[in-house]
Write a protein that holds these residues in place. Structure first.
Motif, PDB file in Angstrom:
ATOM      1  N   ASP A 251       0.828  -1.215   0.000  1.00  0.00           N
ATOM      2  CA  ASP A 251       0.000   0.000   0.000  1.00  0.00           C
ATOM      3  C   ASP A 251       0.858   1.259   0.000  1.00  0.00           C
ATOM      4  O   ASP A 251       0.484   2.272  -0.591  1.00  0.00           O
ATOM      5  N   TRP A 252       2.004   1.210   0.669  1.00  0.00           N
ATOM      6  CA  TRP A 252       2.905   2.371   0.656  1.00  0.00           C
ATOM      7  C   TRP A 252       3.483   2.585  -0.738  1.00  0.00           C
ATOM      8  O   TRP A 252       3.472   3.708  -1.262  1.00  0.00           O
ATOM      9  N   PHE A 256      -1.127   4.362  -1.406  1.00  0.00           N
ATOM     10  CA  PHE A 256      -2.340   4.340  -0.589  1.00  0.00           C
ATOM     11  C   PHE A 256      -2.050   4.550   0.892  1.00  0.00           C
ATOM     12  O   PHE A 256      -2.965   4.783   1.680  1.00  0.00           O
ATOM     13  N   LYS A 257      -0.797   4.465   1.273  1.00  0.00           N
ATOM     14  CA  LYS A 257      -0.395   4.612   2.664  1.00  0.00           C
ATOM     15  C   LYS A 257       0.808   5.539   2.694  1.00  0.00           C
ATOM     16  O   LYS A 257       1.764   5.369   1.930  1.00  0.00           O
ATOM     17  N   GLU A 258       0.760   6.536   3.584  1.00  0.00           N
ATOM     18  CA  GLU A 258       1.794   7.568   3.566  1.00  0.00           C
ATOM     19  C   GLU A 258       3.168   7.025   3.920  1.00  0.00           C
ATOM     20  O   GLU A 258       4.166   7.359   3.291  1.00  0.00           O
ATOM     21  N   ARG A 259       3.261   6.196   4.927  1.00  0.00           N
ATOM     22  CA  ARG A 259       4.534   5.639   5.350  1.00  0.00           C
ATOM     23  C   ARG A 259       4.358   4.173   5.742  1.00  0.00           C
ATOM     24  O   ARG A 259       3.239   3.690   5.907  1.00  0.00           O
ATOM     25  N   VAL A 260       5.474   3.503   5.905  1.00  0.00           N
ATOM     26  CA  VAL A 260       5.462   2.148   6.434  1.00  0.00           C
ATOM     27  C   VAL A 260       6.527   2.106   7.519  1.00  0.00           C
ATOM     28  O   VAL A 260       7.548   2.790   7.435  1.00  0.00           O
ATOM     29  N   SER A 261       6.294   1.336   8.557  1.00  0.00           N
ATOM     30  CA  SER A 261       7.176   1.316   9.715  1.00  0.00           C
ATOM     31  C   SER A 261       8.625   1.045   9.332  1.00  0.00           C
ATOM     32  O   SER A 261       8.927   0.126   8.565  1.00  0.00           O
ATOM     33  N   SER A 262       9.536   1.849   9.910  1.00  0.00           N
ATOM     34  CA  SER A 262      10.958   1.642   9.651  1.00  0.00           C
ATOM     35  C   SER A 262      11.434   0.304  10.178  1.00  0.00           C
ATOM     36  O   SER A 262      12.411  -0.265   9.682  1.00  0.00           O
ATOM     37  N   GLU A 263      10.775  -0.232  11.198  1.00  0.00           N
ATOM     38  CA  GLU A 263      11.157  -1.539  11.725  1.00  0.00           C
ATOM     39  C   GLU A 263      10.959  -2.648  10.687  1.00  0.00           C
ATOM     40  O   GLU A 263      11.567  -3.710  10.784  1.00  0.00           O
ATOM     41  N   LEU A 264      10.133  -2.378   9.701  1.00  0.00           N
ATOM     42  CA  LEU A 264       9.856  -3.381   8.673  1.00  0.00           C
ATOM     43  C   LEU A 264      10.813  -3.280   7.497  1.00  0.00           C
ATOM     44  O   LEU A 264      11.268  -4.297   6.979  1.00  0.00           O
ATOM     45  N   VAL A 265      11.125  -2.063   7.045  1.00  0.00           N
ATOM     46  CA  VAL A 265      11.868  -1.939   5.788  1.00  0.00           C
ATOM     47  C   VAL A 265      13.064  -0.990   5.843  1.00  0.00           C
ATOM     48  O   VAL A 265      13.717  -0.768   4.824  1.00  0.00           O
TER      49      VAL A 265
END
Length: 390
Positions: A251-252, A256-265
């Motif tokens: 979604d990022w 569709f999604k502004e950000r995604v967790s830094s812990e993930l990527v």
């Protein structure tokens, strides 16, 4: 009196499709097979196929990419899919370090469609370099890579001009590729600004290349008893939810999604950057954490990852529970000879390698050696299969 309909009124969809095909061929030299009417949804978990192939980092080297697919018997001499119902996983890092990045994306898309028509499946994954480029981090981009995106942008804009000749071909009109992209970038040399602008426009969230090719990627994948991830998984990643991770990253990238967790990527402990299981010295690998992670994923026996170049070729540590498949094959890396991993329906694992040292004279038949581990103590990379007891 009603005005006669124009050509554009009668065939807007056909005209738009023609323009897209024209642009695709101009950029990649490929005529893509027709898309399936109904595309299968992105999945995180699959059952074991009869044949499973894992291919490591490609980094902008189209020739080496084709060699890897050909080594596994997946494409013929005309680069057409001949892998039947095999399932193939490419673990990410198509982008950066080379000049064929877009061409590889098109090549993989072509194979996805051809494989699907033969009952096979090609699954592509996000590596840290895909994430970096969507973030606008171009530290590892080459001049050839920037030029490839500049040429793509020129053809993309030509296509937009062609589409604009027919009012209503695209709902809402033709999108300006460079809308919101700066005209210049401080510190960037003038001769490469056009390439940088094109790359930003193409790969930013919801950019045409990102949306078309990267939103179909997964970030973590489970096929049978094998877990695939570019860097590695930690316990809190599994607790967060594997399907949730794939959805949020998709979604990022799709805007569709502004950000995604830094812990993930992002960061050294994220899924695409982790190296805890990738050190070539087995004693430096965190086997206890790896075993804990696998124990929390039902049926998982092994984790297969790329990201860290293995100078000895594909190999395994932690009793073969961690299998590392990045052999640095791109000329932008170490120019390693291609190797791929094969897992059959009985969960038997072996390495297919192109190292000529494994050839038995001029014989073309594939030999088999049974090894206690994967890859250690043997020459890297001819065709040969190195079988591994799971």
């Amino acid at each position: 009196m009603e005005e006669p309909k124009t050509l554009c009124d009668n065939i807007p969809a056909l005209f738009s499709s023609f323009v897209d095909t024209f642009v695709d061929f101009s950029v990649s030299g490929l005529f893509l097979p027709p898309k399936p009417t109904i595309s299968p949804p992105q999945k995180t978990i699959y059952t074991s196929p009869n044949r499973l192939i894992a291919i490591g980092d490609l980094h902008g080297d189209l020739d080496k990419s084709k060699q890897a697919f050909r080594l596994a018997g997946l494409i013929d001499l005309n680069d057409r899919w001949c892998g039947g119902d095999a399932t193939v996983v490419q673990v990410g890092d198509v982008l950066d370090r080379g000049g064929d990045e877009i061409k590889i994306l098109y090549f993989l898309e072509k194979l996805k469609r051809e494989a699907g028509r033969s009952g096979g499946n090609l699954i592509t994954m996000n590596g840290n370099h895909e994430i970096m480029n969507v973030d606008g981090d171009f530290r590892y981009v080459t001049k050839m890579g920037l030029n490839e995106f500049r040429v793509w942008a020129d053809w993309y804009c030509v296509g937009n001009v062609m589409k604009s000749l027919c009012n209503g071909v695209l709902e809402g009109g033709v999108r300006d590729l460079y809308d919101g992209v700066p005209l210049d970038f401080p510190g960037v040399k003038a001769e490469i600004v056009d390439g940088v602008r094109a790359r930003v426009a193409a790969l930013r969230p919801n950019g045409p290349i990102a949306k078309r090719f990267l939103t179909t990627n997964v970030t973590v994948l489970v096929i049978g008893d094998s877990v695939f991830v570019h860097g590695g998984l930690l316990p809190h990643h599994v607790s967060y939810g594997l399907e949730r991770i794939n959805e949020e990253v998709r979604d990022w990238i799709g805007g569709f999604k502004e950000r995604v967790s830094s812990e993930l990527v992002r960061g050294r402990n994220s899924l695409v950057w982790l190296r805890r299981f990738s050190d070539e010295l087995a004693k430096n690998c965190d086997c206890s954490t790896l075993e804990h992670v696998l124990a929390t994923i039902p049926g998982a026996k092994r984790m297969i990852m790329g990201h860290t170049i293995q100078e000895k070729g594909i190999n395994g540590v932690c009793n073969n529970k961690a299998i590392r498949i990045d052999v640095g094959m791109s000329r932008g890396c170490t120019n390693g000879l291609p190797e791929v991993l094969e897992i059959n329906g009985k969960s038997e694992v072996r390495i297919l390698t192109s190292n000529a040292l494994y050839r038995n004279g001029y014989k073309s038949s594939i030999e088999t050696d049974v090894m206690k581990g994967i890859g250690f103590g043997i020459p890297q990379h001819g065709p040969k299969q190195v079988e591994v007891k799971a």
